[in-house]
Motif scaffolding. Structure first.
Motif, PDB file in Angstrom:
ATOM      1  N   ASP A 103       0.831  -1.200   0.000  1.00  0.00           N
ATOM      2  CA  ASP A 103       0.000   0.000   0.000  1.00  0.00           C
ATOM      3  C   ASP A 103       0.871   1.256   0.000  1.00  0.00           C
ATOM      4  O   ASP A 103       0.570   2.219  -0.714  1.00  0.00           O
ATOM      5  CB  ASP A 103      -0.925  -0.018   1.223  1.00  0.00           C
ATOM      6  N   TYR A 104       1.958   1.261   0.774  1.00  0.00           N
ATOM      7  CA  TYR A 104       2.855   2.417   0.810  1.00  0.00           C
ATOM      8  C   TYR A 104       3.499   2.639  -0.554  1.00  0.00           C
ATOM      9  O   TYR A 104       3.628   3.780  -1.005  1.00  0.00           O
ATOM     10  CB  TYR A 104       3.942   2.236   1.880  1.00  0.00           C
ATOM     11  N   LYS A 107       1.095   4.365  -2.879  1.00  0.00           N
ATOM     12  CA  LYS A 107       0.966   5.782  -2.527  1.00  0.00           C
ATOM     13  C   LYS A 107       2.200   6.547  -2.995  1.00  0.00           C
ATOM     14  O   LYS A 107       2.100   7.657  -3.507  1.00  0.00           O
ATOM     15  CB  LYS A 107       0.777   5.949  -1.029  1.00  0.00           C
ATOM     16  N   TRP A 108       3.364   5.953  -2.792  1.00  0.00           N
ATOM     17  CA  TRP A 108       4.607   6.596  -3.231  1.00  0.00           C
ATOM     18  C   TRP A 108       4.623   6.745  -4.746  1.00  0.00           C
ATOM     19  O   TRP A 108       4.960   7.798  -5.260  1.00  0.00           O
ATOM     20  CB  TRP A 108       5.828   5.779  -2.785  1.00  0.00           C
ATOM     21  N   LYS A 162       2.138   6.924  -6.823  1.00  0.00           N
ATOM     22  CA  LYS A 162       1.186   7.954  -7.247  1.00  0.00           C
ATOM     23  C   LYS A 162       1.754   9.353  -6.988  1.00  0.00           C
ATOM     24  O   LYS A 162       1.727  10.215  -7.873  1.00  0.00           O
ATOM     25  CB  LYS A 162      -0.144   7.784  -6.524  1.00  0.00           C
ATOM     26  N   ALA A 163       2.276   9.588  -5.788  1.00  0.00           N
ATOM     27  CA  ALA A 163       2.818  10.913  -5.439  1.00  0.00           C
ATOM     28  C   ALA A 163       4.035  11.252  -6.296  1.00  0.00           C
ATOM     29  O   ALA A 163       4.162  12.367  -6.802  1.00  0.00           O
ATOM     30  CB  ALA A 163       3.176  10.953  -3.952  1.00  0.00           C
ATOM     31  N   GLU A 196       4.768  14.438   1.249  1.00  0.00           N
ATOM     32  CA  GLU A 196       3.355  14.076   1.284  1.00  0.00           C
ATOM     33  C   GLU A 196       3.108  12.767   2.040  1.00  0.00           C
ATOM     34  O   GLU A 196       2.040  12.553   2.575  1.00  0.00           O
ATOM     35  CB  GLU A 196       2.802  13.901  -0.134  1.00  0.00           C
ATOM     36  N   LEU A 197       4.109  11.915   2.064  1.00  0.00           N
ATOM     37  CA  LEU A 197       3.940  10.597   2.682  1.00  0.00           C
ATOM     38  C   LEU A 197       4.522  10.505   4.081  1.00  0.00           C
ATOM     39  O   LEU A 197       4.434   9.455   4.717  1.00  0.00           O
ATOM     40  CB  LEU A 197       4.567   9.522   1.788  1.00  0.00           C
TER      41      LEU A 197
END
Length: 66
Positions: A2-3, A6-7, A9-10, A63-64
């Motif tokens: 999941d991380y 997210k990474w 995408k960012a 952002e993360l």
């Protein structure tokens, strides 16, 4: 996993923004007409900037961090 998503995408959003900003800057500095622009050069330089943005994102994304 999941991380990582997210990474990805960012980092992808940052890379696309960097690509666009670089392309606009190069287009704006050309002293020729719009139809005479060297599009291959513009896309090449903006692409390198996007790759560098992705590599820089490996160090971390604010952002993360939260």
């Amino acid at each position: 996993m999941d991380y990582f998503m997210k990474w990805l995408k960012a980092a992808g959003i940052r890379a696309v923004k960097t690509f666009a900003q670089t392309a606009v800057a190069l287009i704006g500095t050309e002293l020729v007409g719009f139809t005479e622009l060297d599009w291959l050069h513009i896309v090449s330089v903006a692409g390198v900037a996007a790759v560098l943005s992705l590599l820089t994102s490996v160090a971390g994304l604010p952002e993360l961090e939260a």
